[in-house]
Design a protein around this motif. Structure first.
Motif, mmCIF file in Angstrom:
data_model
loop_
_atom_site.group_PDB
_atom_site.id
_atom_site.type_symbol
_atom_site.label_atom_id
_atom_site.label_comp_id
_atom_site.label_asym_id
_atom_site.label_seq_id
_atom_site.Cartn_x
_atom_site.Cartn_y
_atom_site.Cartn_z
ATOM 1 N N ARG A 1 1.847 1.711 -3.249
ATOM 2 C CA ARG A 1 1.402 2.170 -4.161
ATOM 3 C C ARG A 1 0.509 4.064 -4.072
ATOM 4 N N LYS A 2 0.746 4.032 -2.769
ATOM 5 C CA LYS A 2 0.383 5.602 -2.767
ATOM 6 C C LYS A 2 1.835 6.377 -2.766
ATOM 7 N N GLU B 1 1.775 6.532 -6.511
ATOM 8 C CA GLU B 1 0.736 7.661 -6.967
ATOM 9 C C GLU B 1 1.097 9.116 -6.870
ATOM 10 N N TYR C 1 0.957 -1.430 -0.091
ATOM 11 C CA TYR C 1 0.453 -0.067 -0.382
ATOM 12 C C TYR C 1 0.919 1.592 0.366
#
Length: 104
Positions: free
Chosen positions: A39-40, A43, A36
């Motif tokens: 992924r953040k 982004e 996670y």
């Protein structure tokens, strides 16, 4: 620092195992947090890249220009919004990267 015990509901433990294939809940949770966080960060990097492309420079260079230059176009609504949003993205990225540096 003291160790802390985290008690998870059976359903959560089962979900962690099914998501990761890892039977140890604490390891599975670390894997999910790592994925996670990555992924953040990706982004945030994508959003930062859009501003770098739009303005043709890094935030640091834009910030120096913002502080030194008093041209009208730097103080329009869009430019001010971009500056504040971009600054927030840089701060968030730095904090996440520091917070999750311990993850393998």
């Amino acid at each position: 620092m003291t160790d802390m015990t985290l008690v998870l509901p059976k359903e959560t433990t089962k979900a962690l195992t099914e998501l990761t294939g890892e039977p140890r809940a604490e390891v599975a949770l670390t894997l999910i947090i790592r994925d996670y966080a990555r992924r953040k960060l990706a982004e945030l990097e994508e959003a930062l890249s859009r501003y770098e492309s739009k303005y043709g420079m890094s935030f640091e260079a834009y910030h120096r220009k913002w502080e030194a230059d008093k041209r009208e176009e730097l103080f329009g609504y869009e430019a001010e919004w971009d500056f504040l949003d971009w600054e927030g993205l840089v701060t968030r990225h730095k904090r996440l990267a520091e917070s999750f540096a311990w993850l393998p």
